[in-house]
Motif scaffolding. Structure first.
Motif, short mmCIF file in Angstrom:
data_model
loop_
_atom_site.label_atom_id
_atom_site.label_comp_id
_atom_site.label_asym_id
_atom_site.label_seq_id
_atom_site.Cartn_x
_atom_site.Cartn_y
_atom_site.Cartn_z
N GLN A 99 1.22 -0.88 0.06
CA GLN A 99 0.19 -0.19 0.12
C GLN A 99 0.57 1.31 -0.28
O GLN A 99 0.60 2.67 -0.48
CB GLN A 99 -1.23 0.06 0.83
CG GLN A 99 -2.09 -0.83 1.10
CD GLN A 99 -3.13 -1.24 -0.26
OE1 GLN A 99 -4.37 -0.41 0.44
NE2 GLN A 99 -2.71 -1.71 -0.54
N LEU A 100 1.46 1.59 0.68
CA LEU A 100 2.60 2.33 0.20
C LEU A 100 3.53 2.68 -0.36
O LEU A 100 3.93 3.58 -1.56
CB LEU A 100 4.44 2.02 1.71
CG LEU A 100 3.71 2.36 3.25
CD1 LEU A 100 4.52 1.95 4.05
CD2 LEU A 100 3.58 3.84 3.33
N LYS A 101 3.89 1.59 -1.35
CA LYS A 101 4.45 1.59 -3.48
C LYS A 101 3.18 2.36 -3.46
O LYS A 101 3.58 3.04 -4.12
CB LYS A 101 4.38 0.36 -2.78
CG LYS A 101 5.69 -0.15 -4.73
CD LYS A 101 6.10 -0.96 -5.03
CE LYS A 101 7.12 -1.29 -4.34
NZ LYS A 101 8.24 -2.33 -4.74
N GLN A 102 2.36 1.85 -3.22
CA GLN A 102 1.18 2.31 -4.35
C GLN A 102 0.72 3.02 -4.13
O GLN A 102 0.34 4.36 -5.08
CB GLN A 102 -0.32 1.78 -4.08
CG GLN A 102 -0.25 0.21 -5.00
CD GLN A 102 -1.39 -0.59 -4.36
OE1 GLN A 102 -2.64 -0.65 -3.69
NE2 GLN A 102 -0.71 -2.07 -5.02
N LEU A 103 0.65 4.58 -2.84
CA LEU A 103 0.61 5.64 -2.33
C LEU A 103 2.06 6.17 -2.86
O LEU A 103 1.27 7.26 -3.47
CB LEU A 103 -0.14 5.75 -1.15
CG LEU A 103 -1.11 5.08 -0.29
CD1 LEU A 103 -0.82 5.08 1.28
CD2 LEU A 103 -2.11 5.91 -0.88
N GLU A 104 2.65 5.70 -3.14
CA GLU A 104 4.08 6.82 -3.81
C GLU A 104 3.90 7.14 -5.58
O GLU A 104 3.73 7.80 -5.65
CB GLU A 104 5.61 5.55 -3.18
CG GLU A 104 6.67 6.54 -3.44
CD GLU A 104 7.98 5.79 -3.51
OE1 GLU A 104 8.89 6.26 -3.38
OE2 GLU A 104 7.92 4.40 -2.65
N GLU A 105 3.76 5.09 -5.58
CA GLU A 105 3.57 5.87 -7.87
C GLU A 105 2.54 7.21 -7.71
O GLU A 105 2.32 6.50 -8.35
CB GLU A 105 3.61 4.22 -7.76
CG GLU A 105 4.47 3.07 -7.78
CD GLU A 105 4.47 1.53 -8.07
OE1 GLU A 105 2.58 1.79 -8.57
OE2 GLU A 105 4.56 0.49 -7.64
N ASP A 106 1.44 6.48 -7.26
CA ASP A 106 0.33 7.34 -7.49
C ASP A 106 0.28 8.97 -6.85
O ASP A 106 -0.47 10.39 -6.70
CB ASP A 106 -0.72 7.21 -6.22
CG ASP A 106 -1.34 5.79 -7.33
OD1 ASP A 106 -1.03 5.41 -8.27
OD2 ASP A 106 -2.11 5.07 -6.68
#
Length: 125
Positions: free
Chosen positions: A65-72
């Motif tokens: 989830q942290l990775k996705q939030l960072e990508e977004d």
């Protein structure tokens, strides 16, 4: 006519959405993304601090989830140091901060639900 009705689809980063709500929920939907953003709204945090504040999330899920939030571009990840032990800190980006009024509304509604339909209990794990 609302902005979501201007065409059949909305295209963001080469991804098509049927409406603006769908686009927004792709960014913050799911069980943990809004919770992560809530915990980062007032201060930057390390991974271990987030884990302590969200005991129900698995390490794998939190990492994803942290990775996705960072990508977004909702959160930023800063790495301090070049060799272990390194320090990694997460914080809201300016774009992520635009979600804080929505978080406040979700929190208020969640509190209302808890008071009207639920109860606060100790550790359920």
């Amino acid at each position: 006519m609302g902005i979501e009705c201007k065409s059949d689809f909305i295209k963001i980063n080469n991804k098509l959405y049927p409406c603006t709500v769908s686009a927004a929920m792709d960014l913050v939907g799911g069980k943990w993304k809004a919770v992560i953003l809530y915990h980062l709204k007032d201060a930057h945090k390390r991974y271990s601090e987030l884990r302590k504040e969200m005991p129900g999330v698995t390490e794998r899920t939190l990492s994803l989830q942290l990775k996705q939030l960072e990508e977004d571009a909702l959160i930023s990840r800063q790495v301090f140091g070049k060799k272990p032990p390194i320090k990694v800190v997460y914080s809201l980006t300016d774009f992520g901060k635009t979600f804080t009024p929505v978080l406040a509304a979700i929190l208020e509604w969640g509190n209302q639900i808890a008071e009207e339909r639920g109860e606060f209990v100790g550790n359920a794990l």
